[in-house]
Design an enzyme around this catalytic site. Structure first.
Site, PDB file in Angstrom:
ATOM      1  N   LEU A 169     -18.982  15.971  55.994  1.00 27.75           N
ATOM      2  CA  LEU A 169     -18.691  14.530  55.845  1.00 27.75           C
ATOM      3  C   LEU A 169     -17.563  14.029  56.439  1.00 27.75           C
ATOM      4  CD1 LEU A 169     -19.009  12.355  53.381  1.00 27.75           C
ATOM      5  CD2 LEU A 169     -17.128  13.514  52.284  1.00 27.75           C
ATOM      6  N   ASP A 179     -11.266   0.100  42.518  1.00 23.39           N
ATOM      7  CA  ASP A 179     -10.519  -0.964  41.659  1.00 23.39           C
ATOM      8  C   ASP A 179     -10.232  -0.409  40.279  1.00 23.39           C
ATOM      9  OD1 ASP A 179      -9.148  -3.055  41.551  1.00 23.39           O
ATOM     10  OD2 ASP A 179     -10.895  -4.409  41.773  1.00 23.39           O
ATOM     11  N   HIS A 182      -2.537   4.893  39.807  1.00 29.22           N
ATOM     12  CA  HIS A 182      -3.036   5.152  41.137  1.00 29.22           C
ATOM     13  C   HIS A 182      -3.005   6.824  41.422  1.00 29.22           C
ATOM     14  CE1 HIS A 182      -2.730   1.032  42.358  1.00 29.22           C
ATOM     15  NE2 HIS A 182      -1.377   1.038  42.225  1.00 29.22           N
TER      16      HIS A 182
HETATM   17  C1  FPP Z   1      -7.073  -1.082  43.237  1.00 24.97           C
HETATM   18  O1  FPP Z   1      -6.646  -0.892  41.831  1.00 24.97           O
HETATM   19  C2  FPP Z   1      -6.493   0.302  43.973  1.00 24.97           C
HETATM   20  C3  FPP Z   1      -5.662   0.139  44.815  1.00 24.97           C
HETATM   21  C4  FPP Z   1      -5.023  -0.870  45.747  1.00 24.97           C
HETATM   22  C5  FPP Z   1      -5.082   1.508  45.430  1.00 24.97           C
HETATM   23  C6  FPP Z   1      -6.391   2.448  45.660  1.00 24.97           C
HETATM   24  C7  FPP Z   1      -5.940   3.930  45.807  1.00 24.97           C
HETATM   25  C8  FPP Z   1      -6.247   5.006  45.161  1.00 24.97           C
HETATM   26  C9  FPP Z   1      -7.172   4.996  44.323  1.00 24.97           C
HETATM   27  C10 FPP Z   1      -5.734   5.983  45.472  1.00 24.97           C
HETATM   28  C11 FPP Z   1      -5.582   6.392  46.922  1.00 24.97           C
HETATM   29  C12 FPP Z   1      -5.772   7.739  47.352  1.00 24.97           C
HETATM   30  C13 FPP Z   1      -5.726   8.286  48.352  1.00 24.97           C
HETATM   31  C14 FPP Z   1      -5.990   9.727  48.485  1.00 24.97           C
HETATM   32  C15 FPP Z   1      -5.302   7.455  49.552  1.00 24.97           C
HETATM   33  P1  FPP Z   1      -5.604  -2.127  41.417  1.00 24.97           P
HETATM   34  O2  FPP Z   1      -4.195  -1.504  41.394  1.00 24.97           O
HETATM   35  O3  FPP Z   1      -5.680  -3.382  42.064  1.00 24.97           O
HETATM   36  O4  FPP Z   1      -5.958  -2.257  39.892  1.00 24.97           O
HETATM   37  P2  FPP Z   1      -5.999  -3.308  38.899  1.00 24.97           P
HETATM   38  O5  FPP Z   1      -6.873  -4.305  39.545  1.00 24.97           O
HETATM   39  O6  FPP Z   1      -6.491  -2.974  37.758  1.00 24.97           O
HETATM   40  O7  FPP Z   1      -4.775  -3.768  38.789  1.00 24.97           O
END
Ligand code: FPP
Length: 260
Positions: free
Chosen positions: A148, A37, A54
């Site tokens: 893994l 997050d 992201h």
């Molecule tokens: C939450 O942060 C994150 C997500 C909804 C997406 C997570 C995805 C990645 C870390 C990349 C994935 C990588 C692969 C290889 C699939 P948020 O957008 O809710 O952050 P915020 O709360 O600060 O807005």
């Protein structure tokens, strides 16, 4: 209970290799689950579009996977897209659905070399064909690996996973495969998407949010939780090691008493 072995001399704590070797001398979590997050906030702090967060978060996935694999952890489950994330603007959803392709397109050869097995859990129906294709291709190409398990939770929601499990149990009961006496926690676990994995021993959530957000509600019943304010794109190997060390210092009782 503080384990004195884990109190580092300054010299040791600054050498990541020593730190990893020390950690491996004690039981490491078999399964680590992470709610990644804070990508959006990371980007906002830098006046960048959310997508930049992201993208940076994807690089953290690579770093963390490599380290977790080195530690000898059996499974790493990453919450990459929840069933609730469809509510985000289309441009962001589209971007998130392209990330697995980019990640696997770039890193699959290295994952294969590291003996990592790629898997996914989630409702496949809504996932765009191009995303599914990339993930399933990686699953096929890594199916023979026994290192893994890198398990992406993609279009995953724990309540719907549990409901689907209940429906399948009813179906099997109606068709005579199961009777009421067969029902047990162990049997129920076999109707979930994690049927082949141990329950997570350690859950990490970044960015300061202290909630589960519909993630592995059944499987996390006895899991140790580690919350950090660090935003996912800023999450480092040292942060991961800190979480594992904290896990090793905890005494897990599973509802019983310690023998001390
Ligand atoms: C939450 O942060 C994150 C997500 C909804 C997406 C997570 C995805 C990645 C870390 C990349 C994935 C990588 C692969 C290889 C699939 P948020 O957008 O809710 O952050 P915020 O709360 O600060 O807005």
């Amino acid at each position: 209970m503080i384990n004195k072995k884990k109190l580092w001399s300054k010299k040791e704590s600054h050498n990541p290799k020593n730190r990893i070797e020390e950690i491996k001398q004690e039981p490491v979590p078999k399964h680590i689950a992470i709610i990644m997050d804070g990508n959006g906030r990371w980007a906002k702090k830098r006046a960048l579009p959310r997508m930049a967060g992201h993208h940076e978060g994807m690089k953290t996935v690579r770093k963390v996977t490599r380290l977790v694999s080195n530690l000898g952890v059996q499974a790493l489950t990453l919450y990459a897209f929840s069933t609730e994330n469809w509510k985000r603007p289309k441009v962001e959803v589209d971007f998130l659905m392209k990330l697995p392709e980019e990640f696997l397109g770039t890193f699959l050869p290295e994952l294969i070399e590291e003996n990592v097995r790629v898997e996914m859990m989630g409702d496949r129906e809504q996932i765009p064909a191009h995303t599914l294709y990339a993930v399933e291709k990686a699953m096929k190409e890594t199916a023979g690996n026994d290192g893994l398990v890198l398990n992406f939770a993609l279009n995953y929601g724990s309540r719907s996973e549990i409901m689907a499990g209940v429906k399948n149990i009813i179906r099997d009961a109606k068709s005579g495969i199961l009777s009421e006496d067969d029902l047990s926690e162990e049997l129920f676990s076999r109707y979930l998407m994690t049927r082949h994995l141990p329950d997570p021993d350690l859950l990490i959530r970044t960015s300061g949010e202290i909630r589960l957000s519909n993630f592995m509600l059944w499987q996390l019943a006895y899991t140790e939780f580690w919350f950090t304010d660090v935003l996912w794109p800023d999450f480092t190997e040292a942060d991961l090691l800190e979480a594992v060390e904290a896990f090793q210092r905890r005494t897990r009782r599973f509802g019983g008493l310690t023998d001390k």
